[in-house]
Design a protein around this motif. Sequence first.
Motif, PDB file in Angstrom:
ATOM      1  N   MET A   1      47.827 -13.583  -8.524  1.00 17.61           N
ATOM      2  CA  MET A   1      46.921 -13.528  -9.680  1.00 17.61           C
ATOM      3  C   MET A   1      46.923 -12.109 -10.256  1.00 17.61           C
ATOM      4  SD  MET A   1      45.010 -15.487 -11.531  1.00 17.61           S
ATOM      5  CE  MET A   1      43.772 -15.333 -12.812  1.00 17.61           C
ATOM      6  N   TRP A 145      49.705 -16.098 -21.773  1.00 16.75           N
ATOM      7  CA  TRP A 145      49.154 -16.344 -20.440  1.00 16.75           C
ATOM      8  C   TRP A 145      50.112 -17.212 -19.597  1.00 16.75           C
ATOM      9  CZ3 TRP A 145      46.086 -13.301 -18.196  1.00 16.75           C
ATOM     10  CH2 TRP A 145      45.341 -13.674 -17.071  1.00 16.75           C
ATOM     11  N   ASN A 149      51.714 -15.566 -16.051  1.00 19.39           N
ATOM     12  CA  ASN A 149      51.484 -16.226 -14.763  1.00 19.39           C
ATOM     13  C   ASN A 149      52.630 -17.137 -14.342  1.00 19.39           C
ATOM     14  OD1 ASN A 149      48.498 -15.551 -14.002  1.00 19.39           O
ATOM     15  ND2 ASN A 149      48.434 -16.042 -16.183  1.00 19.39           N
ATOM     16  N   ASN A 151      53.470 -19.882 -15.565  1.00 20.79           N
ATOM     17  CA  ASN A 151      52.808 -21.181 -15.461  1.00 20.79           C
ATOM     18  C   ASN A 151      53.543 -22.191 -16.348  1.00 20.79           C
ATOM     19  OD1 ASN A 151      50.990 -23.415 -15.819  1.00 20.79           O
ATOM     20  ND2 ASN A 151      49.289 -22.092 -15.200  1.00 20.79           N
ATOM     21  N   THR A 163      41.870 -24.634 -18.190  1.00 24.68           N
ATOM     22  CA  THR A 163      42.211 -23.826 -17.016  1.00 24.68           C
ATOM     23  C   THR A 163      42.444 -22.376 -17.408  1.00 24.68           C
ATOM     24  OG1 THR A 163      43.195 -25.717 -15.861  1.00 24.68           O
ATOM     25  CG2 THR A 163      43.885 -23.517 -15.148  1.00 24.68           C
ATOM     26  N   PHE A 164      43.175 -22.158 -18.497  1.00 24.15           N
ATOM     27  CA  PHE A 164      43.450 -20.798 -18.955  1.00 24.15           C
ATOM     28  C   PHE A 164      42.153 -20.074 -19.324  1.00 24.15           C
ATOM     29  CE2 PHE A 164      48.174 -21.135 -20.442  1.00 24.15           C
ATOM     30  CZ  PHE A 164      48.516 -21.612 -19.187  1.00 24.15           C
ATOM     31  N   GLU A 166      39.240 -20.548 -18.055  1.00 27.43           N
ATOM     32  CA  GLU A 166      38.560 -20.202 -16.799  1.00 27.43           C
ATOM     33  C   GLU A 166      39.228 -18.987 -16.143  1.00 27.43           C
ATOM     34  OE1 GLU A 166      38.785 -23.812 -14.589  1.00 27.43           O
ATOM     35  OE2 GLU A 166      37.165 -24.808 -15.719  1.00 27.43           O
ATOM     36  N   GLU A 167      40.560 -18.948 -16.179  1.00 27.19           N
ATOM     37  CA  GLU A 167      41.289 -17.825 -15.577  1.00 27.19           C
ATOM     38  C   GLU A 167      41.067 -16.527 -16.347  1.00 27.19           C
ATOM     39  OE1 GLU A 167      44.999 -20.486 -13.723  1.00 27.19           O
ATOM     40  OE2 GLU A 167      45.313 -19.230 -15.513  1.00 27.19           O
ATOM     41  N   GLN A 169      38.302 -15.738 -17.989  1.00 32.89           N
ATOM     42  CA  GLN A 169      36.892 -15.357 -18.046  1.00 32.89           C
ATOM     43  C   GLN A 169      36.606 -13.980 -17.430  1.00 32.89           C
ATOM     44  OE1 GLN A 169      34.460 -17.075 -19.770  1.00 32.89           O
ATOM     45  NE2 GLN A 169      33.279 -15.201 -19.368  1.00 32.89           N
TER      46      GLN A 169
END
Length: 344
Positions: A1, A145, A149, A151, A163-164, A166-167, A169
Amino acid sequence: MIEVNAFKNDLLTWFHENQRQMPWRETKDPYYIWLSEVMLQQTQVNTVRPYYNAFIERFPTIQALSESQEDDVLKYWEGLGYYSRVRNFHEAVKEVHHNYNGAVPSQPDEFIKLKGVGPYTNAAVMSIVHNHPLPAVDGNVLRVWSRLNNNHSDIALQSTKKTFEEELQPFVESESGDFNQAMMELGATMCTPKKPLCLMCPVQSHCQAFENGTVDQLPVKKKKVKKKTIDYLVLYITNRNGDILVRQRDTKLLNGMWEFPMFESDTSIHTIEDELDAVIDMQTEPIFTTKHIFTHMTWNMKVIRAYTQKSDVEYPYRWMSKNEKEALSFSTSMSKIFNKINEV
């Protein structure tokens, strides 16, 4: 992370030194910043600049826009497309004028209730103006993002966006406005869709996609459904006075905009005359052909010159002199047709 403090420091240092000059970055007026965000949705910055300047000159305050007629407002949006954006903005501004004493709500849970304000606009405006800790996730941020990551989730899915958010935040608990703008700026100038400038990127050391050599594979986005194509006849109909027949649209697409009468290409002359309630002398060959591409469909248009002796028409039709054209709101495609025929 990704480590929050180190990443934010590298990103914001770069942003503060390299951000592009934009008129909406020279103000903290929530009305102006809100307007810029509405204009920038699905539109390039360089396209927006002159529209933004002209709009705020004509409608400098919430009250000025609230008290203006829709046709006048649409005229200043003409060419930007996605006209539902400005209609919603106009309605929301009226609500601010009448229900909030002309002051844009400063709390996210109030601002988001206004017509046309979604999660992204809410986060962008509220963070830039008031530093509310909300991550603003648009297409640029989804791409950035995903790469940072490594992702491979489908960014077209709402679950991925959630999800993004939340990540992200933890990154907006402070300096949220600058962070959100920096992420957008990074996506617009460095982490671009094609040929990203990875070797010049200020956060390259944090990027897992760069480390894994997968930058060109990201972001993942499901293939779009094939666009619908419709063939149209566009009739440039004049009368003995040289006036031009136009009609106002009453459809979801381009609602309220004026256009030259248009019919699907297989429409018979009898059907057209019944619709117009007039005898039409129509040329057999088009003056020219053109197309207009929307996000979800393409119009292929054959422009036909025609003539009628009929002088009285009823709404949604009207006769327009060439000089009146600038007073009515036409879509980009119709303005191009008018200009080409009249060599403007």
